[in-house]
Motif scaffolding. Structure first.
Motif, short mmCIF file in Angstrom:
data_model
loop_
_atom_site.label_atom_id
_atom_site.label_comp_id
_atom_site.label_asym_id
_atom_site.label_seq_id
_atom_site.Cartn_x
_atom_site.Cartn_y
_atom_site.Cartn_z
N GLU A 107 0.84 -1.21 0.00
CA GLU A 107 0.00 0.00 0.00
C GLU A 107 0.87 1.25 0.00
O GLU A 107 0.59 2.22 -0.73
CB GLU A 107 -0.92 0.00 1.24
N LEU A 108 1.93 1.23 0.80
CA LEU A 108 2.84 2.40 0.87
C LEU A 108 3.49 2.64 -0.49
O LEU A 108 3.63 3.80 -0.95
CB LEU A 108 3.90 2.21 1.94
N LEU A 109 3.91 1.56 -1.11
CA LEU A 109 4.57 1.69 -2.42
C LEU A 109 3.60 2.24 -3.45
O LEU A 109 3.97 3.07 -4.28
CB LEU A 109 5.16 0.35 -2.88
N LYS A 110 2.35 1.78 -3.42
CA LYS A 110 1.33 2.30 -4.35
C LYS A 110 1.12 3.78 -4.11
O LYS A 110 1.00 4.55 -5.05
CB LYS A 110 0.01 1.53 -4.17
N THR A 111 1.05 4.12 -2.84
CA THR A 111 0.82 5.52 -2.49
C THR A 111 2.01 6.36 -2.95
O THR A 111 1.82 7.47 -3.50
CB THR A 111 0.66 5.66 -0.96
N LYS A 112 3.19 5.87 -2.79
CA LYS A 112 4.41 6.60 -3.17
C LYS A 112 4.48 6.76 -4.69
O LYS A 112 4.86 7.81 -5.20
CB LYS A 112 5.63 5.86 -2.64
N VAL A 113 4.11 5.74 -5.39
CA VAL A 113 4.17 5.77 -6.85
C VAL A 113 3.17 6.78 -7.37
O VAL A 113 3.43 7.49 -8.33
CB VAL A 113 3.92 4.36 -7.45
N ARG A 114 2.07 6.97 -6.78
CA ARG A 114 1.05 7.90 -7.25
C ARG A 114 1.47 9.27 -7.06
O ARG A 114 1.96 10.15 -7.15
CB ARG A 114 -0.23 7.74 -6.45
#
Length: 114
Positions: A107-114
């Protein structure tokens, strides 16, 4: 003739007495031997019984030691089973925590990528 018959009778009487004496001696000797054999038999039976008693006592001690060892091993196995169950439970908890951590990281990685 009477004198000859009396002489034969006396000789036969002496022979009979000698035979009776020999028989009595043999009977006495036989009784003594029987008594000795009985004594030896009783002694052998006593020694045999003593040996059996001693062997039984040793066996009882060994059996008791084996029972104690079995009991100890059963206790050890029981404690090992409990430890295995505890470790399985910990492993499951750790696996769940790892899944949660990986999901959170995802979830953190998805948030960071966005």
């Amino acid at each position: 003739q009477l004198h000859l018959t009396m002489s034969e009778k006396n000789e036969l009487t002496r022979s009979l007495e000698m035979v009776q004496n020999q028989l009595q001696e043999k009977e006495s000797e036989s009784k003594r031997e029987i008594s000795e054999y009985k004594d030896r038999l009783l002694q052998a039976e006593k020694e045999h019984q003593d040996a059996l008693t001693e062997a039984n006592q040793k066996n009882e001690v060994e059996i008791e030691a084996c029972h104690e060892k079995i009991s100890s091993l059963e206790h050890f196995i029981s404690s090992q089973k409990l430890e295995i169950e505890h470790l399985k439970s910990n492993k499951e908890q750790l696996n769940n925590s790892l899944k949660e951590a990986n999901q959170a990281l995802g979830e953190l990685l998805k948030t960071k990528v966005r």
